[in-house]
Design a protein around this motif. Structure first.
Motif, mmCIF file in Angstrom:
data_model
loop_
_atom_site.group_PDB
_atom_site.id
_atom_site.type_symbol
_atom_site.label_atom_id
_atom_site.label_comp_id
_atom_site.label_asym_id
_atom_site.label_seq_id
_atom_site.Cartn_x
_atom_site.Cartn_y
_atom_site.Cartn_z
ATOM 1 N N PRO A 165 32.280 35.645 14.306
ATOM 2 C CA PRO A 165 32.435 35.076 15.654
ATOM 3 C C PRO A 165 31.742 33.723 15.819
ATOM 4 N N LEU A 166 30.783 33.403 14.931
ATOM 5 C CA LEU A 166 30.011 32.164 15.073
ATOM 6 C C LEU A 166 30.519 31.034 14.199
ATOM 7 N N PHE A 167 31.140 31.336 13.082
ATOM 8 C CA PHE A 167 31.569 30.262 12.186
ATOM 9 C C PHE A 167 32.635 30.775 11.212
ATOM 10 N N GLN A 168 33.283 29.814 10.565
ATOM 11 C CA GLN A 168 34.202 30.081 9.475
ATOM 12 C C GLN A 168 33.814 29.182 8.321
ATOM 13 N N ALA A 169 33.639 29.765 7.124
ATOM 14 C CA ALA A 169 33.124 28.997 5.990
ATOM 15 C C ALA A 169 33.995 29.223 4.769
ATOM 16 N N HIS A 170 34.024 28.214 3.864
ATOM 17 C CA HIS A 170 34.864 28.266 2.681
ATOM 18 C C HIS A 170 34.050 27.899 1.441
ATOM 19 N N ALA A 171 34.718 27.955 0.300
ATOM 20 C CA ALA A 171 34.065 27.688 -0.979
ATOM 21 C C ALA A 171 33.391 26.323 -0.994
ATOM 22 N N GLY A 172 32.206 26.285 -1.617
ATOM 23 C CA GLY A 172 31.483 25.029 -1.772
ATOM 24 C C GLY A 172 30.599 24.659 -0.612
ATOM 25 N N GLU A 173 30.702 25.351 0.506
ATOM 26 C CA GLU A 173 29.888 25.030 1.681
ATOM 27 C C GLU A 173 28.521 25.713 1.607
ATOM 28 N N SER A 174 27.583 25.169 2.360
ATOM 29 C CA SER A 174 26.268 25.771 2.541
ATOM 30 C C SER A 174 26.033 25.910 4.044
ATOM 31 N N ILE A 175 25.783 27.136 4.492
ATOM 32 C CA ILE A 175 25.599 27.427 5.913
ATOM 33 C C ILE A 175 24.187 27.955 6.120
ATOM 34 N N ALA A 176 23.437 27.315 7.015
ATOM 35 C CA ALA A 176 22.088 27.763 7.347
ATOM 36 C C ALA A 176 22.120 28.499 8.679
ATOM 37 N N LEU A 177 21.598 29.713 8.692
ATOM 38 C CA LEU A 177 21.489 30.500 9.919
ATOM 39 C C LEU A 177 20.070 30.364 10.438
ATOM 40 N N VAL A 178 19.925 29.860 11.649
ATOM 41 C CA VAL A 178 18.593 29.684 12.230
ATOM 42 C C VAL A 178 18.542 30.406 13.570
ATOM 43 N N GLY A 179 17.327 30.750 13.955
ATOM 44 C CA GLY A 179 17.129 31.460 15.210
ATOM 45 C C GLY A 179 15.832 32.224 15.161
ATOM 46 N N PRO A 180 15.329 32.663 16.323
ATOM 47 C CA PRO A 180 14.060 33.395 16.362
ATOM 48 C C PRO A 180 14.172 34.745 15.654
ATOM 49 N N SER A 181 13.035 35.300 15.293
ATOM 50 C CA SER A 181 13.004 36.621 14.663
ATOM 51 C C SER A 181 13.637 37.651 15.588
ATOM 52 N N GLY A 182 14.482 38.500 15.013
ATOM 53 C CA GLY A 182 15.137 39.526 15.805
ATOM 54 C C GLY A 182 16.423 39.086 16.457
ATOM 55 N N SER A 183 16.849 37.850 16.206
ATOM 56 C CA SER A 183 18.057 37.347 16.847
ATOM 57 C C SER A 183 19.335 37.857 16.183
ATOM 58 N N GLY A 184 19.230 38.358 14.936
ATOM 59 C CA GLY A 184 20.405 38.929 14.294
ATOM 60 C C GLY A 184 20.845 38.219 13.030
ATOM 61 N N LYS A 185 19.994 37.363 12.463
ATOM 62 C CA LYS A 185 20.384 36.650 11.242
ATOM 63 C C LYS A 185 20.576 37.632 10.082
ATOM 64 N N SER A 186 19.603 38.506 9.884
ATOM 65 C CA SER A 186 19.699 39.481 8.789
ATOM 66 C C SER A 186 20.864 40.439 9.014
ATOM 67 N N THR A 187 21.083 40.816 10.274
ATOM 68 C CA THR A 187 22.196 41.719 10.587
ATOM 69 C C THR A 187 23.532 41.087 10.215
ATOM 70 N N LEU A 188 23.686 39.812 10.522
ATOM 71 C CA LEU A 188 24.931 39.121 10.193
ATOM 72 C C LEU A 188 25.134 39.060 8.683
ATOM 73 N N LEU A 189 24.083 38.779 7.932
ATOM 74 C CA LEU A 189 24.203 38.752 6.475
ATOM 75 C C LEU A 189 24.586 40.128 5.933
#
Length: 528
Positions: free
Chosen positions: A340-364
């Motif tokens: 829901p937040l992004f669409q990514a393809h081969a060769g790209e690098s996407i950084a997920l940032v946000g406060p602790s508990g915001s859901g970065k690990s959950t998304l991964l």
């Protein structure tokens, strides 16, 4: 009980022929036992009666003695064949169950796997599966053989003696035996189940104490854990004593049943003999058949006290033995991740940032297919519907909590990678700034344990990262990959990763603003 019968049906599907052969041989053993004791008793009584009547010289001793030998030898051979067949079939089934159970545990949802500790999984594979051998050997086959043997004995006794000798003896033996065993089962069910639960908990607790003994000693908790272990041990022995008591009482009632039925057989035979309906030898046949028939119901005593253990094990094991629907096989999964937040393809690098508990690990975890998510797709498909092996060949994931295992540094790096050279391993270590391990230590033969003793937290994390790089995944997911490192080293390592995997899609979570700037795109995740 439905779990027990469901697992037995599965056993039959796996080893139907052997199970049926074992059941037939079990019945043959019991029938031979009844026949042996009945024929021997008749032979002795008839020979004695012939001697008293003065006709011993004309009494045929050859055919009865041959029958006794045939039944004795046949019973021995059938018993050997029954044990060999049923135990071989059961052990082969349990071996298949262990493999299927392990696959079921590994294929379960991530939310279930994180609740499972190593000792629990080991107990399921060992103790629970071991308890299942009682289903055919102590429950189904003994009950079926007892009923079949009793029916055959009833027909033979009716044919040789009288209906009113055959019916009370056989009907009383099977109904009384089943009733006494059923009552014993009801009384021991809770204790047997509690004994199994306590035993497994005790083993798991003991493993935890042994593994953590150094920390427990340092924090002064070793005596507390020792007391808890002793409490669990006392509880285990309490239930064991209760089961032993019920077992003895069940055996006593079965013996009382045998005494009552033998007394009836003696009285009925005497009545028919004095009335001249048939000879004293045939009158004694019912007595010896009753004694022989007791062998058919004696195993039910063991079944009663083992029932709770079987029920608990079957309930835990069965869900992971159910065949799951096959997942989709995708040979050429395109390198694309849509959330829901992004669409990514081969060769790209996407950084997920946000406060602790915001859901970065959950998304991964959702992208990796470890947590179900309908809104996340990999290669146009939900990860939950992609074959596990193929998904892991495409997606590599290094979470925050990494695991190493006991073995060398080489073993830990090459896990799941075929035909990797030492030169390649060293190259990856250099890229991850772990060259000091090659220069100052024992190089790739450095011994590691599950706690990564001798390595810092950052070094252990980079060893796990190297393991992921060597698989050359097309999608690499990283959760705080360079946590604890200085800024310059973090950026250098990230660039080395990109150079090693130039065409891969890299998605990583980070708290470092400088590390986030290295990516092609930054995706901010707001705390809900």
């Amino acid at each position: 009980m439905k779990d027990l019968f469901a697992l037995f049906r599965l056993m039959l599907r796996l080893r139907r022929k052997s199970m049926l052969q074992g059941a037939v041989l079990t019945i043959v053993v019991l029938i031979a036992g009844v026949g042996l004791l009945g024929l021997s008793g008749w032979f002795i009584t008839a020979a004695a009666a012939a001697g008293l009547a003065g006709v011993g010289a004309t009494f045929d001793v050859f055919r009865p003695s041959a029958g006794v030998r045939m039944l004795a030898l046949g019973r021995t051979v059938a018993r050997y064949g029954e044990r060999l067949t049923t135990h071989d079939a059961t052990l082969r089934v349990l071996s298949a169950f262990r493999v299927q159970l392990l696959n079921g545990i590994l294929g379960s949802e991530f939310s279930e796997q994180v609740k499972l500790r190593g000792a629990q999984a080991l107990n399921r594979l060992v103790a629970d599966v071991d308890a299942l051998d009682n289903i055919p050997l102590r429950l189904i086959l003994p009950v079926a053989a007892a009923i079949s043997t009793t029916l055959i004995t009833f027909l033979m006794l009716w044919w040789l003696t009288d209906f009113w000798i055959a019916l009370p003896i056989t009907f009383g033996m099977i109904t009384g035996g089943l009733l006494v065993s059923f009552i014993g089962m009801l009384r021991s069910l809770s204790h047997s189940a509690a004994e199994e639960e306590t035993g497994q908990s005790l083993r798991a607790h003991l493993v935890d104490v042994i593994r953590s003994r150094d920390d427990l000693i340092i924090y002064g908790q070793i005596e507390t854990q020792k007391i808890r272990l002793l409490e669990q041990l006392n509880e285990f022995h309490f239930h064991r004593r209760k089961i032993d008591k019920i077992d003895r009482q069940t055996g006593a009632f079965l013996s009382l049943l045998l005494t009552v039925l033998t007394t009836y057989a003696l009285w009925a035979g005497y009545q028919f003999a004095i009335e001249g309906v048939f000879s004293p030898a045939l009158s004694a046949l019912g007595i010896f058949a009753t004694l022989g028939l007791f062998e058919a119901i004696a195993p039910l005593r063991r079944s009663a006290t083992e029932m709770g253990r079987m029920v608990v094990a079957a309930a835990r094991v069965r869900p992971n033995l159910i065949q799951k629907a096959p997942l989709a096989s995708v040979q050429d999964l395109r390198i694309e991740v849509v959330t829901p937040l992004f669409q990514a393809h081969a060769g790209e690098s996407i950084a997920l940032v946000g406060p602790s508990g915001s859901g970065k690990s959950t998304l991964l975890n959702q992208i990796a297919g470890l947590i179900p998510a309908e809104t996340v797709t990999v290669g146009g498909m939900s990860p939950a519907f992609i074959d596990e092996v193929e998904l892991r060949n495409v997606v590599g994931f290094v979470p925050q909590r990494i695991r190493l295992f006991s073995g060398t540094l080489r073993d830990n790096l090459s896990l799941g990678v075929e035909n990797v050279s030492d030169q390649e391993l060293k190259k990856v270590l250099q890229l991850l700034k772990l060259g000091t391990l090659l220069q100052e230590r024992d190089a790739l033969d450095l011994k590691l344990d599950i706690h990564a003793s001798g390595l810092s937290g950052g070094q252990a994390r980079r060893v796990a990262l190297g393991r992921a790089l060597l698989r050359k995944p097309k999608i690499l997911l990283l959760d705080e990959p360079t946590e604890g490192l200085d800024q310059s080293m973090s950026l250098e390592i990230m660039q080395n990763i990109r150079d090693y995997l130039p065409d891969s899609l890299i998605i990583y979570a980070t708290h470092s603003a400088e590390e986030a700037q290295w990516a092609h795109r930054i995706v901010k995740i707001q705390e809900n």
